[in-house]
Design a protein around this motif. Structure first.
Motif, PDB file in Angstrom:
ATOM      1  N   ALA A  85       0.762  -1.171  -0.098  1.00 50.41           N
ATOM      2  CA  ALA A  85       0.091   0.161   0.119  1.00 50.41           C
ATOM      3  C   ALA A  85       0.748   1.085   0.025  1.00 50.41           C
ATOM      4  N   TYR A  86       0.407   2.467  -0.501  1.00 48.46           N
ATOM      5  CA  TYR A  86       1.020   3.714  -0.636  1.00 48.46           C
ATOM      6  C   TYR A  86      -0.064   4.708  -0.260  1.00 48.46           C
ATOM      7  N   TYR A  87       0.400   5.691   0.197  1.00 49.90           N
ATOM      8  CA  TYR A  87      -0.262   6.849   0.598  1.00 49.90           C
ATOM      9  C   TYR A  87       0.032   8.192  -0.002  1.00 49.90           C
ATOM     10  N   ALA A  88      -1.156   8.818  -0.631  1.00 50.74           N
ATOM     11  CA  ALA A  88      -0.783  10.245  -1.177  1.00 50.74           C
ATOM     12  C   ALA A  88      -1.885  11.044  -0.510  1.00 50.74           C
ATOM     13  N   CYS A  89      -1.304  11.991   0.136  1.00 52.60           N
ATOM     14  CA  CYS A  89      -2.050  13.427   0.727  1.00 52.60           C
ATOM     15  C   CYS A  89      -1.796  14.633  -0.387  1.00 52.60           C
ATOM     16  N   LEU A  90      -3.151  15.018  -0.781  1.00 53.56           N
ATOM     17  CA  LEU A  90      -2.998  16.602  -1.318  1.00 53.56           C
ATOM     18  C   LEU A  90      -3.808  17.508  -0.719  1.00 53.56           C
ATOM     19  N   ASN A  91      -3.334  18.433   0.004  1.00 50.67           N
ATOM     20  CA  ASN A  91      -3.979  19.461   0.744  1.00 50.67           C
ATOM     21  C   ASN A  91      -3.383  20.686   1.256  1.00 50.67           C
ATOM     22  N   LEU A  92      -3.801  21.664   0.861  1.00 44.47           N
ATOM     23  CA  LEU A  92      -3.267  22.900   1.187  1.00 44.47           C
ATOM     24  C   LEU A  92      -2.965  23.272   2.578  1.00 44.47           C
ATOM     25  N   GLY A  93      -1.978  23.287   3.178  1.00 45.19           N
ATOM     26  CA  GLY A  93      -1.690  23.794   4.625  1.00 45.19           C
ATOM     27  C   GLY A  93      -1.760  22.621   5.522  1.00 45.19           C
ATOM     28  N   GLU A  94      -2.427  21.300   5.035  1.00 46.96           N
ATOM     29  CA  GLU A  94      -2.523  20.340   6.073  1.00 46.96           C
ATOM     30  C   GLU A  94      -1.934  19.082   5.448  1.00 46.96           C
ATOM     31  N   SER A  95      -1.101  19.207   4.736  1.00 41.74           N
ATOM     32  CA  SER A  95      -0.539  17.780   4.051  1.00 41.74           C
ATOM     33  C   SER A  95       0.536  17.053   4.862  1.00 41.74           C
ATOM     34  N   GLY A  96       0.353  15.950   5.096  1.00 37.35           N
ATOM     35  CA  GLY A  96       1.481  15.255   6.037  1.00 37.35           C
ATOM     36  C   GLY A  96       1.011  13.768   6.127  1.00 37.35           C
ATOM     37  N   CYS A  97       1.692  12.831   6.893  1.00 38.30           N
ATOM     38  CA  CYS A  97       1.730  11.669   7.214  1.00 38.30           C
ATOM     39  C   CYS A  97       2.490  11.353   8.487  1.00 38.30           C
ATOM     40  N   SER A  98       2.037  10.212   8.916  1.00 30.02           N
ATOM     41  CA  SER A  98       2.782   9.505   9.931  1.00 30.02           C
ATOM     42  C   SER A  98       4.316   9.135   9.663  1.00 30.02           C
ATOM     43  N   ARG A  99       5.191   9.020  10.606  1.00 26.91           N
ATOM     44  CA  ARG A  99       6.465   8.892  10.427  1.00 26.91           C
ATOM     45  C   ARG A  99       6.602   7.581   9.842  1.00 26.91           C
ATOM     46  N   GLU A 100       5.684   6.602  10.433  1.00 24.94           N
ATOM     47  CA  GLU A 100       5.969   5.136  10.036  1.00 24.94           C
ATOM     48  C   GLU A 100       5.839   4.904   8.712  1.00 24.94           C
ATOM     49  N   ILE A 101       4.818   5.761   7.756  1.00 26.29           N
ATOM     50  CA  ILE A 101       4.732   5.444   6.388  1.00 26.29           C
ATOM     51  C   ILE A 101       5.223   6.261   5.338  1.00 26.29           C
ATOM     52  N   SER A 102       6.276   7.381   6.019  1.00 28.41           N
ATOM     53  CA  SER A 102       6.832   8.260   5.077  1.00 28.41           C
ATOM     54  C   SER A 102       7.532   7.671   4.006  1.00 28.41           C
TER      55      SER A 102
END
Length: 120
Positions: A85-102
């Motif tokens: 699995a992969y994670y993508a986040c698109l968000n102006l001002g609140e984009s990020g993810c947990s350290r474990e999946i970076s």
């Protein structure tokens, strides 16, 4: 500067009490979880569960921290639990993810509309 407002005459009025209607957001005690909402929530959970172990991209568009337990945190958890699995986040001002999946994530701090126009 773009004015982000709606003309008052375009705001729908409640036929019962004549007050301006609002969106059904988890912003206060007025959020409605009716039978339709519950059925949709179950379909969403079933979809997530049925794809947990597959090759999947969890693509989050514009999800903030208002209710992260609905989309954001499950996407992080499913990405962490599934090496395919992969994670993508698109968000102006609140984009990020947990350290474990970076290592299996891409986080874009950008305007969704502009990014989608650029893709076209």
């Amino acid at each position: 500067m773009l004015k982000m407002s709606i003309p008052t005459e375009l705001i729908p009025i409640c036929p019962d009490d004549g007050l301006p209607m609002t969106m059904n957001l988890r912003a206060d005690e007025n959020f409605v979880e009716d039978a339709g909402w519950k059925m949709a929530a179950k379909r969403y959970q079933d979809f997530l569960h049925s794809h947990r172990r597959k090759h999947v991209l969890y693509w989050e568009l514009g999800v903030g921290m208002n209710t992260p337990v609905i989309i954001k945190f499950p996407f992080w958890r499913y990405t962490e639990e599934n090496s395919n699995a992969y994670y993508a986040c698109l968000n102006l001002g609140e984009s990020g993810c947990s350290r474990e999946i970076s290592e299996r994530s891409i986080c874009l701090n950008a305007d969704i509309g502009q990014v989608l126009r650029d893709l076209l």
